[in-house]
Scaffold this motif. Structure first.
Motif, short mmCIF file in Angstrom:
data_model
loop_
_atom_site.label_atom_id
_atom_site.label_comp_id
_atom_site.label_asym_id
_atom_site.label_seq_id
_atom_site.Cartn_x
_atom_site.Cartn_y
_atom_site.Cartn_z
N ILE A 127 41.26 -35.00 33.37
CA ILE A 127 40.99 -35.31 34.76
C ILE A 127 42.12 -34.76 35.62
CG2 ILE A 127 40.71 -37.17 36.44
CD1 ILE A 127 39.47 -38.84 34.26
N PRO A 128 41.81 -33.93 36.62
CA PRO A 128 42.87 -33.39 37.48
C PRO A 128 43.52 -34.50 38.27
CG PRO A 128 40.70 -32.90 38.40
CD PRO A 128 40.47 -33.50 37.04
N MET A 129 44.87 -34.46 38.36
CA MET A 129 45.60 -35.51 39.06
C MET A 129 46.10 -35.06 40.42
SD MET A 129 45.42 -38.22 37.37
CE MET A 129 46.69 -39.20 38.15
N SER A 130 45.88 -33.81 40.79
CA SER A 130 46.39 -33.31 42.06
C SER A 130 45.33 -33.40 43.13
CB SER A 130 46.85 -31.86 41.92
OG SER A 130 47.14 -31.31 43.18
N SER A 131 45.73 -33.83 44.34
CA SER A 131 44.79 -33.89 45.45
C SER A 131 44.37 -32.51 45.92
CB SER A 131 45.43 -34.65 46.63
OG SER A 131 46.60 -33.97 47.07
N HIS B 35 35.96 -34.35 42.06
CA HIS B 35 37.30 -34.93 42.23
C HIS B 35 37.79 -34.85 43.66
CE1 HIS B 35 41.74 -35.00 42.21
NE2 HIS B 35 41.55 -35.98 41.36
N HIS B 36 37.57 -33.72 44.31
CA HIS B 36 38.08 -33.51 45.67
C HIS B 36 37.56 -34.60 46.61
CE1 HIS B 36 39.75 -31.06 48.94
NE2 HIS B 36 38.63 -31.29 49.60
N ARG B 37 36.25 -34.86 46.56
CA ARG B 37 35.65 -35.85 47.45
C ARG B 37 36.05 -37.27 47.06
NH1 ARG B 37 29.38 -34.42 47.91
NH2 ARG B 37 29.45 -36.04 49.51
N VAL B 38 36.15 -37.54 45.76
CA VAL B 38 36.54 -38.88 45.32
C VAL B 38 37.98 -39.18 45.75
CG1 VAL B 38 37.07 -40.28 43.27
CG2 VAL B 38 34.89 -39.04 43.43
N PHE B 39 38.86 -38.20 45.60
CA PHE B 39 40.24 -38.40 46.05
C PHE B 39 40.29 -38.72 47.53
CE2 PHE B 39 43.79 -36.63 48.39
CZ PHE B 39 44.84 -37.38 47.87
N HIS B 40 39.56 -37.95 48.34
CA HIS B 40 39.62 -38.17 49.78
C HIS B 40 39.00 -39.50 50.18
CE1 HIS B 40 41.58 -34.60 51.33
NE2 HIS B 40 40.96 -33.91 50.41
N LEU B 41 37.96 -39.92 49.47
CA LEU B 41 37.41 -41.25 49.72
C LEU B 41 38.47 -42.31 49.40
CD1 LEU B 41 35.20 -43.31 50.31
CD2 LEU B 41 34.40 -43.02 47.95
N ASN C 113 47.37 -43.84 50.90
CA ASN C 113 48.56 -43.48 50.14
C ASN C 113 48.15 -42.46 49.09
OD1 ASN C 113 50.27 -43.94 47.51
ND2 ASN C 113 51.57 -44.65 49.19
N GLU C 114 48.80 -41.29 49.08
CA GLU C 114 48.37 -40.20 48.22
C GLU C 114 48.53 -40.53 46.74
OE1 GLU C 114 49.15 -35.40 47.51
OE2 GLU C 114 50.04 -36.43 49.24
N SER C 115 49.67 -41.10 46.37
CA SER C 115 49.89 -41.43 44.97
C SER C 115 48.89 -42.46 44.47
CB SER C 115 51.32 -41.95 44.78
OG SER C 115 51.53 -42.35 43.44
N ASP C 116 48.67 -43.52 45.27
CA ASP C 116 47.68 -44.53 44.89
C ASP C 116 46.29 -43.94 44.81
OD1 ASP C 116 49.72 -46.37 44.83
OD2 ASP C 116 49.19 -47.34 46.73
N ALA C 117 45.97 -43.05 45.76
CA ALA C 117 44.63 -42.44 45.76
C ALA C 117 44.40 -41.60 44.51
CB ALA C 117 44.46 -41.57 47.02
N ASN C 118 45.42 -40.86 44.08
CA ASN C 118 45.30 -40.08 42.85
C ASN C 118 45.05 -40.99 41.65
OD1 ASN C 118 45.41 -37.20 43.03
ND2 ASN C 118 47.49 -37.36 43.81
N GLU C 119 45.81 -42.07 41.56
CA GLU C 119 45.66 -42.99 40.43
C GLU C 119 44.28 -43.65 40.44
OE1 GLU C 119 48.82 -45.77 40.21
OE2 GLU C 119 50.40 -44.24 40.10
N LEU C 120 43.82 -44.04 41.63
CA LEU C 120 42.52 -44.71 41.73
C LEU C 120 41.37 -43.75 41.47
CD1 LEU C 120 43.45 -46.91 44.78
CD2 LEU C 120 42.71 -47.79 42.55
N ALA C 121 41.51 -42.50 41.91
CA ALA C 121 40.48 -41.50 41.60
C ALA C 121 40.40 -41.30 40.09
CB ALA C 121 40.80 -40.19 42.31
N HIS C 122 41.56 -41.21 39.44
CA HIS C 122 41.60 -41.06 37.99
C HIS C 122 40.91 -42.26 37.31
CE1 HIS C 122 43.33 -41.33 33.93
NE2 HIS C 122 43.45 -40.01 34.00
N GLU C 123 41.24 -43.46 37.78
CA GLU C 123 40.65 -44.66 37.19
C GLU C 123 39.14 -44.70 37.42
OE1 GLU C 123 40.21 -48.30 35.24
OE2 GLU C 123 41.81 -46.80 35.22
#
Length: 208
Positions: free
Chosen positions: A7-11, A47-53, A60-70
């Motif tokens: 799973i990509p972790m970068s926004s 991933h791109h759309r899930v991260f932005h949602l 918060n970018e770091s939290d958003a990355n972790e939550l998208a991954h989860e």
């Protein structure tokens, strides 16, 4: 099912070019048979759309990355439960939204620290400045202040209201789809949107 996901972790991950690609439903059917490669394609696609949602709700970018991954991990773990009564992205958005709202409820109970104000003091004011087409320092300060006020206003909304604002105003989803994503009636979606917009106008005042 395998549990190791690429799973990509970068926004900054880019949406996948969908030309000549299998549909989401075709990939989901393969995932339900245990095809991890098919799921990794779904991850890259969404991933791109899930991260932005996620970012629109948690701010918060770091939290958003972790939550998208989860969200993708949970979707994989429950992929066999997915039915074709909704689009895959709707189902995925619902998982993401629920995770983000739960995260915000926990986080927003904690005290926050105000960011320091931007330093607007001038240095070497007597030095001549060459002509420039770039925004002036004053413009940059005003834009930064506007962004800060918008961020602050959005943060003052509940996570439920941030979610419907993002899904409607930025994702462009219709009321029925938003209702499926957030798990409420269409009337509740319309009520939340009305409340969120009125409160943003109230908070921002003349900025809007």
């Amino acid at each position: 099912m395998p549990t190791t996901l690429n799973i990509p972790m970068s926004s900054a991950s880019n949406p996948v070019d969908l030309r000549d690609e299998p549909t989401d439903y075709q990939l989901v059917r393969r995932c339900q048979q245990g095809d991890l490669n098919a799921y990794e394609l779904l991850v890259r696609r969404h991933h791109h759309r899930v991260f932005h949602l996620a970012y629109s709700i948690v701010r918060n970018e770091s939290d958003a990355n972790e939550l998208a991954h989860e969200a993708f991990v949970r979707a994989w773990q429950n992929i066999r439960k997915f039915k074709r009564d909704a689009a895959f992205y709707t189902w995925l958005y619902r998982i993401t939204t629920n995770l983000c709202i739960d995260h915000c409820r926990r986080r927003d109970r904690m005290p926050t620290t105000e960011l320091p104000a931007a330093d607007t003091s001038e240095t070497n004011a007597d030095a001549p400045e060459p002509p420039s087409t770039n925004p002036s320092p004053t413009d940059e300060i005003l834009r930064a202040e506007l962004r800060r006020q918008i961020e602050s206003a959005l943060h003052q909304l509940s996570p439920e209201h941030r979610a419907v604002i993002q899904l409607r105003e930025y994702e462009g989803l219709d009321y029925a789809t938003i209702a499926k994503v957030v798990g409420c009636s269409i009337g509740t979606v319309m009520s939340r949107l009305h409340y969120a917009r009125k409160n943003l106008q109230r908070i921002l005042g003349k900025v809007l």
